[in-house]
Scaffold this motif. Sequence first.
Motif, PDB file in Angstrom:
ATOM      1  N   LEU A 181      -6.155   3.445   6.291  1.00 31.40           N
ATOM      2  CA  LEU A 181      -4.879   2.820   6.627  1.00 31.40           C
ATOM      3  C   LEU A 181      -4.957   2.098   7.968  1.00 31.40           C
ATOM      4  O   LEU A 181      -4.371   1.030   8.145  1.00 31.40           O
ATOM      5  CB  LEU A 181      -3.771   3.887   6.674  1.00 31.40           C
ATOM      6  CG  LEU A 181      -3.377   4.496   5.327  1.00 31.40           C
ATOM      7  CD1 LEU A 181      -2.431   5.676   5.524  1.00 31.40           C
ATOM      8  CD2 LEU A 181      -2.740   3.449   4.427  1.00 31.40           C
ATOM      9  N   VAL A 186      -4.720  -1.245   2.933  1.00 30.29           N
ATOM     10  CA  VAL A 186      -3.780  -1.554   1.850  1.00 30.29           C
ATOM     11  C   VAL A 186      -3.830  -3.036   1.484  1.00 30.29           C
ATOM     12  O   VAL A 186      -3.966  -3.401   0.312  1.00 30.29           O
ATOM     13  CB  VAL A 186      -2.343  -1.135   2.232  1.00 30.29           C
ATOM     14  CG1 VAL A 186      -1.336  -1.666   1.203  1.00 30.29           C
ATOM     15  CG2 VAL A 186      -2.236   0.386   2.312  1.00 30.29           C
ATOM     16  N   LEU A 211      -4.679   5.861  -0.669  1.00 30.81           N
ATOM     17  CA  LEU A 211      -4.044   5.430   0.578  1.00 30.81           C
ATOM     18  C   LEU A 211      -2.526   5.559   0.523  1.00 30.81           C
ATOM     19  O   LEU A 211      -1.872   5.602   1.571  1.00 30.81           O
ATOM     20  CB  LEU A 211      -4.419   3.976   0.896  1.00 30.81           C
ATOM     21  CG  LEU A 211      -5.878   3.680   1.243  1.00 30.81           C
ATOM     22  CD1 LEU A 211      -6.037   2.227   1.682  1.00 30.81           C
ATOM     23  CD2 LEU A 211      -6.395   4.614   2.329  1.00 30.81           C
ATOM     24  N   GLY A 217       1.120   5.211   4.307  1.00 34.85           N
ATOM     25  CA  GLY A 217       0.567   4.444   3.200  1.00 34.85           C
ATOM     26  C   GLY A 217       1.640   3.925   2.267  1.00 34.85           C
ATOM     27  O   GLY A 217       1.595   2.769   1.818  1.00 34.85           O
ATOM     28  N   GLN A 220       3.300   1.011   3.940  1.00 33.67           N
ATOM     29  CA  GLN A 220       2.473  -0.200   3.926  1.00 33.67           C
ATOM     30  C   GLN A 220       2.442  -0.850   2.554  1.00 33.67           C
ATOM     31  O   GLN A 220       2.425  -2.081   2.443  1.00 33.67           O
ATOM     32  CB  GLN A 220       1.050   0.145   4.387  1.00 33.67           C
ATOM     33  CG  GLN A 220       0.914   0.429   5.869  1.00 33.67           C
ATOM     34  CD  GLN A 220      -0.533   0.503   6.312  1.00 33.67           C
ATOM     35  OE1 GLN A 220      -1.395  -0.221   5.819  1.00 33.67           O
ATOM     36  NE2 GLN A 220      -0.827   1.388   7.260  1.00 33.67           N
TER      37      GLN A 220
END
Length: 352
Positions: A181, A186, A211, A217, A220
């Motif tokens: 990350l 991502v 992730l 995560g 994101q």
Amino acid sequence: MAGVLIDPTRAPVAFGQRAVPQLFAELQQPEAGRKQRALASLCDLMHDPERLYQAVTGGFLEQLEVLLKDEDLSVRTKTCELLHLLTAHSIGRQALLSSSLLPPLSQLLDDSSSSCRRNVHRVLNRLALLPAGAEALLSLVPKLMLKLREEEEEEEEEEEVQVLRLSTLSCCSRLDALPGLASDGVSLLARKLSHRSPNIRREAAAALMTLSVPLDGKQQVCETAVLPVLVGLLKDEDVEVQANAAGTIMNTVIITAGKLQCLDLDVLPVLLDLVSEQTEEEKEEDEERRRRRKALVIYSLRTLTSLAEAPDGRRFLLEQLHLLTRRSEAPEEDRDVRRAAQTAVKVITWTP
């Protein structure tokens, strides 16, 4: 009398227990040709578990460190091939993890030879399958992510190398997602989701699923606008690509932003189709394909369960409740699928 045929690409091999020590002694010679031939013969011998055990336990492994830095390209490549053969067995993987070979091996990720880089990735991927191996390779995650970025700017690596790299990233991130990350993982993985190769799409989605486990995560995934691509992959021809995409969505819809984005993307009908279709062909599928489809169905049911916590999601699912009820009550249904369907029904029909 017929002459004895001698392979000029191989070094002569001594009899029995003397073979491995003799070939490792040849590796100490300065001539590149002698080292190449000794490595070729050692690679042949490593298909024999007894010889492999002798090489690992005889204290020979550390001698390979200098060969990983050899100026001859074919020596470096063949040394990595030898390590790949050694890591086919648990004792070889454990020995490599306990040795000092990982730093010089990882340096060869930047080698000029594509064959050498391929062999390095094969070794690292086998190590990453072990929890101890994944932990040892966590420090390499930023470098592996950087390779994904370099592929976009330079010439793309061959498919096998990309698949191995993504698989290694997935194994490492399953243990600890934070290095991935922190390396913009991502968005880098998201760009691989539209690749023409199903193998690369599959591994990229699997790595992205790992992730998406931590809160950072999930956020994101929402912020990088990757959910529309993942929803599209739910209709992919490859069942495992579908399952990995569904798993990432399942993780992401736990947070409110993920729920709202998925509802806006009209994912509910797609998920319902995935959990309600059970054709005759599916019943006749082989065990491996049934296992993959089971994962897809369970991830989809859990996603529906989370989306039912939103008023719009619950309203829609109440109208389609019969599809889920059928899977939650069928006696011939898989126990895990039935339990996931029962949980979904319970959440959808819950009233204060």
